[in-house]
Design an enzyme around this catalytic site. Sequence first.
Site, PDB file in Angstrom:
ATOM      1  N   ASP A  29       0.857  -1.192   0.000  1.00 26.98           N
ATOM      2  CA  ASP A  29       0.000   0.000   0.000  1.00 26.98           C
ATOM      3  C   ASP A  29       0.895   1.243   0.000  1.00 26.98           C
ATOM      4  OD1 ASP A  29      -1.721   2.206   0.943  1.00 26.98           O
ATOM      5  OD2 ASP A  29      -3.180   0.622   1.316  1.00 26.98           O
ATOM      6  N   HIS A  93     -10.195  -5.603  -2.626  1.00 28.95           N
ATOM      7  CA  HIS A  93      -8.844  -5.816  -2.105  1.00 28.95           C
ATOM      8  C   HIS A  93      -8.891  -6.103  -0.610  1.00 28.95           C
ATOM      9  CE1 HIS A  93      -9.768  -1.493  -2.069  1.00 28.95           C
ATOM     10  NE2 HIS A  93      -9.065  -1.417  -0.960  1.00 28.95           N
TER      11      HIS A  93
HETATM   12  P1  5GP Z   1      -9.856   1.375   0.520  1.00 24.65           P
HETATM   13  O1  5GP Z   1     -10.471   1.346  -0.871  1.00 24.65           O
HETATM   14  O2  5GP Z   1      -9.723  -0.008   1.097  1.00 24.65           O
HETATM   15  O3  5GP Z   1     -10.590   2.324   1.425  1.00 24.65           O
HETATM   16  O4  5GP Z   1      -8.387   1.970   0.404  1.00 24.65           O
HETATM   17  C1  5GP Z   1      -7.619   1.810  -0.738  1.00 24.65           C
HETATM   18  C2  5GP Z   1      -6.161   1.674  -0.361  1.00 24.65           C
HETATM   19  O5  5GP Z   1      -5.413   1.689  -1.573  1.00 24.65           O
HETATM   20  C3  5GP Z   1      -5.612   2.801   0.514  1.00 24.65           C
HETATM   21  O6  5GP Z   1      -5.007   2.239   1.667  1.00 24.65           O
HETATM   22  C4  5GP Z   1      -4.612   3.512  -0.383  1.00 24.65           C
HETATM   23  O7  5GP Z   1      -3.467   3.961   0.306  1.00 24.65           O
HETATM   24  C5  5GP Z   1      -4.260   2.456  -1.408  1.00 24.65           C
HETATM   25  N1  5GP Z   1      -3.932   3.020  -2.717  1.00 24.65           N
HETATM   26  C6  5GP Z   1      -4.663   3.918  -3.421  1.00 24.65           C
HETATM   27  N2  5GP Z   1      -4.077   4.201  -4.593  1.00 24.65           N
HETATM   28  C7  5GP Z   1      -2.934   3.464  -4.633  1.00 24.65           C
HETATM   29  C8  5GP Z   1      -1.882   3.338  -5.605  1.00 24.65           C
HETATM   30  O8  5GP Z   1      -1.884   3.950  -6.673  1.00 24.65           O
HETATM   31  N3  5GP Z   1      -0.881   2.475  -5.301  1.00 24.65           N
HETATM   32  C9  5GP Z   1      -0.853   1.749  -4.137  1.00 24.65           C
HETATM   33  N4  5GP Z   1       0.175   0.935  -3.939  1.00 24.65           N
HETATM   34  N5  5GP Z   1      -1.821   1.859  -3.199  1.00 24.65           N
HETATM   35  C10 5GP Z   1      -2.846   2.701  -3.441  1.00 24.65           C
END
Ligand code: 5GP
Length: 130
Positions: A29, A93
């Site tokens: 992340d 995810h």
């Molecule tokens: P959620 O959808 O579970 O609320 O959070 C999405 C997660 O994806 C977050 O923890 C964020 O930091 C991560 N994230 C969002 N965009 C990217 C990206 O472009 N690359 C990576 N490696 N992580 C990402």
Amino acid sequence: MASIFKRIINGEIPCYKIAEDDNCFAFLDINPLNQGHTLVVPKQEVDYIYDLDDELLSKLFLFSKKVALAIEKAIPCERIGVAVIGLEVPHAHIHLCPINGMSDLNFANPKKQFSKETFEETAAIIRANL
Ligand code: 5GP
């Protein structure tokens, strides 16, 4: 338009990759709660995790288990916490995060900042423990 995670899987956007198989992909992340915070995603682009068919959902969790055990060996911690949030990126995810207490898995916590080198080293040591 492909989700950001689909573009990562396709190699269009860089990531700190941990592992992949035919169905799943794992990478660090970019805004981690803790060092080693990893996302595990199905290669199939489905928004809501409970819309995955049972077979793929099972494969995703079994793949996550392998990755979690490698993170646990690589990063000193009490346990690997598991969370599914999915409010930011519409591609299912699983978050795997090293934790030493319940508050470490609070997504309202400020995110940790690491250098590119630290991300690379973290991914390498997790990969070495797979
Ligand atoms: P959620 O959808 O579970 O609320 O959070 C999405 C997660 O994806 C977050 O923890 C964020 O930091 C991560 N994230 C969002 N965009 C990217 C990206 O472009 N690359 C990576 N490696 N992580 C990402």
